[in-house]
Design an enzyme around this catalytic site. Sequence first.
Site, PDB file in Angstrom:
ATOM      1  N   GLU A  21     -14.008  -1.377   1.906  1.00 43.12           N
ATOM      2  CA  GLU A  21     -12.887  -1.295   0.979  1.00 43.12           C
ATOM      3  C   GLU A  21     -12.821  -2.575   0.155  1.00 43.12           C
ATOM      4  O   GLU A  21     -12.483  -2.561  -1.024  1.00 43.12           O
ATOM      5  CB  GLU A  21     -11.583  -1.105   1.760  1.00 43.12           C
ATOM      6  N   HIS A  33      -3.123   2.044  -5.723  1.00 44.86           N
ATOM      7  CA  HIS A  33      -3.866   0.862  -6.133  1.00 44.86           C
ATOM      8  C   HIS A  33      -5.338   1.177  -5.918  1.00 44.86           C
ATOM      9  O   HIS A  33      -5.683   2.075  -5.158  1.00 44.86           O
ATOM     10  CB  HIS A  33      -3.434  -0.379  -5.329  1.00 44.86           C
ATOM     11  N   ASP A  79     -15.504   9.104  -7.014  1.00 47.49           N
ATOM     12  CA  ASP A  79     -15.505   8.058  -8.042  1.00 47.49           C
ATOM     13  C   ASP A  79     -14.472   8.321  -9.136  1.00 47.49           C
ATOM     14  O   ASP A  79     -14.387   9.418  -9.693  1.00 47.49           O
ATOM     15  CB  ASP A  79     -16.891   7.946  -8.664  1.00 47.49           C
ATOM     16  N   HIS A  80     -13.688   7.281  -9.415  1.00 44.96           N
ATOM     17  CA  HIS A  80     -12.635   7.317 -10.421  1.00 44.96           C
ATOM     18  C   HIS A  80     -11.629   8.439 -10.156  1.00 44.96           C
ATOM     19  O   HIS A  80     -11.175   9.117 -11.073  1.00 44.96           O
ATOM     20  CB  HIS A  80     -13.215   7.383 -11.835  1.00 44.96           C
ATOM     21  N   CYS A 102       0.820  -1.220   0.000  1.00 39.14           N
ATOM     22  CA  CYS A 102       0.000   0.000   0.000  1.00 39.14           C
ATOM     23  C   CYS A 102       0.852   1.268   0.000  1.00 39.14           C
ATOM     24  O   CYS A 102       0.320   2.366  -0.136  1.00 39.14           O
ATOM     25  CB  CYS A 102      -0.945   0.011   1.193  1.00 39.14           C
ATOM     26  N   HIS A 139      -9.687   0.302  -5.497  1.00 38.86           N
ATOM     27  CA  HIS A 139     -10.737  -0.506  -4.878  1.00 38.86           C
ATOM     28  C   HIS A 139     -12.081  -0.101  -5.458  1.00 38.86           C
ATOM     29  O   HIS A 139     -12.272   1.043  -5.864  1.00 38.86           O
ATOM     30  CB  HIS A 139     -10.797  -0.269  -3.366  1.00 38.86           C
TER      31      HIS A 139
END
Length: 136
Positions: free
Chosen positions: A124, A39, A79-80, A33, A41
């Site tokens: 998550e 990364h 979001d995104h 992490c 989710h």
Amino acid sequence: MVQLTRKAEFSASHFYWVDSWSPEENQRAFGKCANRNGHGHNYTLEVTVQGRVDPVTGFVVDLKELKEILEREVVSVYDHRHLNHEVPEFRTMQPTSENIAIAIWRRLEGKIAGANLVKVRVYEMEDLYADYMGEA
């Protein structure tokens, strides 16, 4: 009093890093992490409110309005996005599940007419979530 929970989903990336630590300390504390590229989710958000049932509508809150608030205050912002780089609150705190739940609470508090915010739950992963019920 009745509690009502609404779900929403968003996808976002993040990483964990403490600037005052060496790369080795960050790696030791955060493992994969700590990759500065981040990364991602697919998060699931559950927001629970509490209030009296309206005798005419049968609702605690206007469900359409609650969905619109979650979209405006959370989904459209998170979001995104790369949370560390694109969402202001995570420039000063780690975007952990716990802190995401707290940040979402702060975004929603006082904005849901006719009901009290009771709990924010952020998944998550399917087997990892954080609950935040406010300071009181």
